[in-house]
Scaffold this active site. Structure first.
Site, PDB file in Angstrom:
ATOM      1  N   HIS A 157       0.868  -1.180   0.000  1.00 20.93           N
ATOM      2  CA  HIS A 157       0.000   0.000   0.000  1.00 20.93           C
ATOM      3  C   HIS A 157       0.908   1.234   0.000  1.00 20.93           C
ATOM      4  O   HIS A 157       2.063   1.156   0.425  1.00 20.93           O
ATOM      5  CB  HIS A 157      -0.901   0.049   1.249  1.00 20.93           C
ATOM      6  CG  HIS A 157      -1.840  -1.094   1.360  1.00 20.93           C
ATOM      7  ND1 HIS A 157      -1.480  -2.293   1.928  1.00 20.93           N
ATOM      8  CD2 HIS A 157      -3.122  -1.234   0.957  1.00 20.93           C
ATOM      9  CE1 HIS A 157      -2.508  -3.124   1.879  1.00 20.93           C
ATOM     10  NE2 HIS A 157      -3.519  -2.508   1.299  1.00 20.93           N
ATOM     11  N   ALA A 177      13.993 -17.009  14.989  1.00 21.78           N
ATOM     12  CA  ALA A 177      12.539 -17.126  14.824  1.00 21.78           C
ATOM     13  C   ALA A 177      11.837 -15.823  15.187  1.00 21.78           C
ATOM     14  O   ALA A 177      12.242 -15.112  16.106  1.00 21.78           O
ATOM     15  CB  ALA A 177      12.007 -18.266  15.689  1.00 21.78           C
ATOM     16  N   THR A 223      14.822  -5.615   8.280  1.00 20.10           N
ATOM     17  CA  THR A 223      14.514  -4.436   7.472  1.00 20.10           C
ATOM     18  C   THR A 223      15.761  -3.777   6.885  1.00 20.10           C
ATOM     19  O   THR A 223      15.641  -2.800   6.158  1.00 20.10           O
ATOM     20  CB  THR A 223      13.771  -3.392   8.312  1.00 20.10           C
ATOM     21  OG1 THR A 223      14.619  -2.995   9.400  1.00 20.10           O
ATOM     22  CG2 THR A 223      12.463  -3.940   8.858  1.00 20.10           C
ATOM     23  N   ARG A 276      18.510  -7.469  15.144  1.00 21.19           N
ATOM     24  CA  ARG A 276      19.806  -6.879  15.507  1.00 21.19           C
ATOM     25  C   ARG A 276      20.839  -7.986  15.642  1.00 21.19           C
ATOM     26  O   ARG A 276      20.503  -9.135  15.943  1.00 21.19           O
ATOM     27  CB  ARG A 276      19.687  -6.129  16.833  1.00 21.19           C
ATOM     28  CG  ARG A 276      18.878  -4.861  16.741  1.00 21.19           C
ATOM     29  CD  ARG A 276      18.917  -4.092  18.069  1.00 21.19           C
ATOM     30  NE  ARG A 276      18.376  -2.758  17.930  1.00 21.19           N
ATOM     31  CZ  ARG A 276      17.090  -2.452  18.032  1.00 21.19           C
ATOM     32  NH1 ARG A 276      16.210  -3.416  18.285  1.00 21.19           N
ATOM     33  NH2 ARG A 276      16.673  -1.210  17.891  1.00 21.19           N
ATOM     34  N   ARG A 289      25.338 -12.256  17.422  1.00 17.76           N
ATOM     35  CA  ARG A 289      26.706 -12.786  17.538  1.00 17.76           C
ATOM     36  C   ARG A 289      27.367 -12.802  16.168  1.00 17.76           C
ATOM     37  O   ARG A 289      26.787 -13.317  15.207  1.00 17.76           O
ATOM     38  CB  ARG A 289      26.667 -14.188  18.115  1.00 17.76           C
ATOM     39  CG  ARG A 289      28.035 -14.785  18.357  1.00 17.76           C
ATOM     40  CD  ARG A 289      27.972 -16.042  19.169  1.00 17.76           C
ATOM     41  NE  ARG A 289      29.304 -16.589  19.366  1.00 17.76           N
ATOM     42  CZ  ARG A 289      29.589 -17.587  20.163  1.00 17.76           C
ATOM     43  NH1 ARG A 289      28.625 -18.170  20.864  1.00 17.76           N
ATOM     44  NH2 ARG A 289      30.820 -18.033  20.284  1.00 17.76           N
TER      45      ARG A 289
END
Length: 199
Positions: A121, A166, A171, A186, A189
């Site tokens: 959208h 999981a 992004t 993020r 390791r």
């Protein structure tokens, strides 16, 4: 029940072996003209739902296991899946706008993963009345493991050998040989890789 192929256009290129069609299930719909779908005859499984909407391209490499894949690709969308890629359960590869989605060799996808190059959208800046959320390509490197119920969103770049935990939301860029998790994902390791064997 074999895969049902519905071709409503012209100049559509379909290269899927009879064996894969007969062993598979689901539906491939080619709307419009100049679509391409090529599946290497060595693929281990093929099924689910593929919808190509004119001028879209899907190329699937050797030994891919894709029994429950969902692909939506519009005009100008290009999907390339490398060799030895495993999709365990339903995985959705969504290209509602032109762009490229590239998956390298040896990747493993857990079930209920969505990968999308578009928000599907428009988001409009109130002051300028212009759209601000255009589609962006996604590249998933070689030997990437993506955990269950993860979202890989537009512009994501995941380096070779990395692991996505999981329920993560990716992004941005994940470097090679790293584990990453969370929303947004993020670095957890660095300097790791994975092996499908329990060593």
């Amino acid at each position: 029940m074999p895969i049902l192929i519905v071709d409503t256009g012209a100049n559509n290129r379909i290269e899927i072996s009879e064996d894969l069609i007969n062993k598979g299930s689901g539906k491939i719909t080619l709307d419009g003209d100049d679509n391409t779908i090529i599946v290497d005859p060595s693929a281990l499984a093929l099924g689910g739902h593929f919808h190509l909407r004119g001028g879209a391209s899907v190329i699937i490499g050797e030994k891919v296991n894709a029994a429950h894949l969902f692909v939506h690709a519009v005009h100008g969308a290009k999907l390339r899946i490398g060799a030895w890629v495993g999709f365990n359960g339903v995985v959705r590869l969504l290209m509602h706008e032109p762009g490229q989605l590239t998956i390298g060799d040896g990747c493993l996808f857990a079930s209920d993963v969505d990968v999308t190059i578009s928000d599907m959208h428009s988001v409009i800046d109130v002051a300028t009345q212009k759209r601000i959320n255009y589609a962006k390509d996604i590249t998933i490197g070689n030997r990437v493991w993506i955990g269950q119920r993860s979202l890989i969103l537009k512009g994501a770049q995941i380096g070779d050998g990395s692991i996505i935990g999981a329920q993560s939301v990716v992004t941005s860029t994940i470097p090679p040989n790293c584990s990453a998790a969370g929303n947004p994902a993020r670095l957890i390791r660095p300097n790791v890789t994975w092996d499908p064997r329990l060593l």
